[in-house]
Design a protein around this motif. Structure first.
Motif, PDB file in Angstrom:
ATOM      1  N   CYS A  92       0.836  -1.210   0.000  1.00 43.70           N
ATOM      2  CA  CYS A  92       0.000   0.000   0.000  1.00 43.70           C
ATOM      3  C   CYS A  92       0.865   1.251   0.000  1.00 43.70           C
ATOM      4  O   CYS A  92       0.604   2.199  -0.748  1.00 43.70           O
ATOM      5  CB  CYS A  92      -0.920  -0.011   1.221  1.00 43.70           C
ATOM      6  N   ILE A  95       2.759   1.574  -3.549  1.00 48.00           N
ATOM      7  CA  ILE A  95       1.900   1.935  -4.677  1.00 48.00           C
ATOM      8  C   ILE A  95       1.310   3.326  -4.485  1.00 48.00           C
ATOM      9  O   ILE A  95       1.062   4.052  -5.450  1.00 48.00           O
ATOM     10  CB  ILE A  95       0.795   0.874  -4.887  1.00 48.00           C
ATOM     11  N   THR A  96       1.099   3.742  -3.228  1.00 48.42           N
ATOM     12  CA  THR A  96       0.641   5.111  -2.964  1.00 48.42           C
ATOM     13  C   THR A  96       1.733   6.106  -3.325  1.00 48.42           C
ATOM     14  O   THR A  96       1.461   7.174  -3.890  1.00 48.42           O
ATOM     15  CB  THR A  96       0.243   5.266  -1.487  1.00 48.42           C
ATOM     16  N   ALA A  99       1.648   6.451  -7.010  1.00 50.90           N
ATOM     17  CA  ALA A  99       0.516   7.278  -7.431  1.00 50.90           C
ATOM     18  C   ALA A  99       0.840   8.753  -7.251  1.00 50.90           C
ATOM     19  O   ALA A  99       0.487   9.593  -8.098  1.00 50.90           O
ATOM     20  CB  ALA A  99      -0.743   6.902  -6.644  1.00 50.90           C
ATOM     21  N   PHE A 146      -5.629   8.363  -6.508  1.00 50.29           N
ATOM     22  CA  PHE A 146      -5.621   7.283  -5.526  1.00 50.29           C
ATOM     23  C   PHE A 146      -6.784   6.314  -5.701  1.00 50.29           C
ATOM     24  O   PHE A 146      -6.742   5.203  -5.172  1.00 50.29           O
ATOM     25  CB  PHE A 146      -5.633   7.870  -4.110  1.00 50.29           C
ATOM     26  N   LEU A 149      -6.075   2.792  -6.880  1.00 50.28           N
ATOM     27  CA  LEU A 149      -5.507   1.948  -5.842  1.00 50.28           C
ATOM     28  C   LEU A 149      -6.618   1.273  -5.037  1.00 50.28           C
ATOM     29  O   LEU A 149      -6.508   0.101  -4.655  1.00 50.28           O
ATOM     30  CB  LEU A 149      -4.613   2.770  -4.907  1.00 50.28           C
ATOM     31  N   PHE A 154      -6.997  -1.793  -2.159  1.00 48.39           N
ATOM     32  CA  PHE A 154      -6.401  -1.141  -0.997  1.00 48.39           C
ATOM     33  C   PHE A 154      -7.442  -0.244  -0.327  1.00 48.39           C
ATOM     34  O   PHE A 154      -8.078   0.585  -0.990  1.00 48.39           O
ATOM     35  CB  PHE A 154      -5.175  -0.328  -1.404  1.00 48.39           C
ATOM     36  N   ILE A 159      -4.749   3.982   2.299  1.00 46.93           N
ATOM     37  CA  ILE A 159      -4.096   4.767   1.246  1.00 46.93           C
ATOM     38  C   ILE A 159      -3.772   6.160   1.756  1.00 46.93           C
ATOM     39  O   ILE A 159      -2.653   6.668   1.592  1.00 46.93           O
ATOM     40  CB  ILE A 159      -4.987   4.859  -0.007  1.00 46.93           C
TER      41      ILE A 159
END
Length: 316
Positions: A92, A95-96, A99, A146, A149, A154, A159
């Motif tokens: 998380c 990948i955040t 982003a 976001f 995601l 997630f 997030i």
């Protein structure tokens, strides 16, 4: 501790814990600046930073319910279900951070979004409070980056906690007092990397877009190491006429409006003035960052070649 940060109150808990930390490191930097006569701070600049931060925070509160509603819509239709574990939290966070890199990249490459983001780059000072010089209008669209995601499974609360933790770290890299972080320079966004990001030198423009991890810049070609032979010049070019909050907030929007009022523009020209790269002009008289850098690096290569030829002639 994990539940403390990953519950629905996790976002508020992160910010509550960060406030005394921010206050401590900012006070320490102010004392260092005064004792060393480094002149890292300006009273007027500090006031503008706080003013813009409060405006951003206020809009963020107004948008919170809507933004979380959009993200939970995607989460409720998620493609994947994850087991809650340390690996989930790590994924998380990573990948955040990615982003945010995409968000930041678009903010620099598209003029309408640059008009929002330019407030963060407008200061000619670079200190820890520069991290609070927020793109005020960003909460209007940030959640859109976001939402994918959430669609991947997630939890939106997780997030936003990951994003908040990244923001806390991202504030600390706004400093001139830390020169190098050793081997961490290869992994994390460091103060050195972020000084480059805030520079208006042609070589440094639109570089080092990451918030926590520098790997995205290295993967996608936006990384630039700080060059000891090219001292960083902070701010934007051309510089704003003054540091008033309304000037800082609406500077680029007024320029966009002026461009849109030009007579005889085609519809596609108007769209390009809004969304194309900053510097684009319909008559070809403008230059984007990529064009400036292409010319700059061509000149540097030619200069290096001339120096090598001169050196070879001297040794012949």
């Amino acid at each position: 501790m994990m539940d403390f940060f990953m519950s629905e109150d996790g976002l508020e808990n992160v910010y509550a814990w960060s406030i005394p930390l921010h206050a401590t490191v900012i006070l320490a930097e102010m004392i260092y600046s005064h004792v060393s006569e480094a002149k890292l701070y300006s009273g007027k600049d500090l006031v503008t930073n706080v003013y813009l931060a409060l405006m951003n925070f206020g809009l963020d509160l107004i948008m919170k319910a809507f933004a979380m509603g959009v993200m939970f819509f995607f989460y409720n239709h998620k493609l994947v279900s994850w087991d809650f574990s340390i690996w989930y939290l790590l994924a998380c966070f990573v990948i955040t951070d990615f982003a945010y890199y995409v968000l930041h990249y678009v903010d620099h490459r598209s003029r309408a979004f640059w008009a929002v983001h330019i407030t963060h780059h407008s200061s000619e000072y670079f200190n820890l409070t520069t991290g609070f010089r927020s793109p005020v209008l960003q909460p209007l669209y940030r959640y859109l980056y976001f939402s994918p995601l959430a669609f991947l499974g997630f939890n939106p609360w997780h997030i936003m906690v990951a994003y908040a933790i990244g923001q806390v770290y991202g504030t600390w890299v706004h400093t001139q007092t830390v020169k190098s972080m050793g081997f961490l320079e290869y992994i994390l966004v460091t103060p050195s990397h972020h000084r480059v990001h805030h520079a208006c030198n042609i070589k440094y423009l639109d570089k080092n877009m990451g918030m926590c991890l520098i790997i995205w810049d290295k993967i996608f070609g936006t990384f630039q190491k700080e060059d000891p032979n090219i001292p960083v010049k902070y701010g934007i070019y051309p510089k704003m006429p003054d540091n008033r909050p309304d000037t800082v907030l609406f500077y680029e929007w007024r320029k966009i409006w002026k461009d849109l009022k030009q007579p005889g523009l085609k519809f596609t020209d108007r769209i390009n003035y809004i969304f194309n790269s900053p510097g684009w002009r319909h008559d070809g008289t403008g230059k984007t960052v990529r064009q400036y850098q292409k010319e700059y690096f061509a000149k540097q290569a030619k200069k290096k070649e001339q120096q090598q030829n001169q050196a070879e002639q001297k040794t012949a």
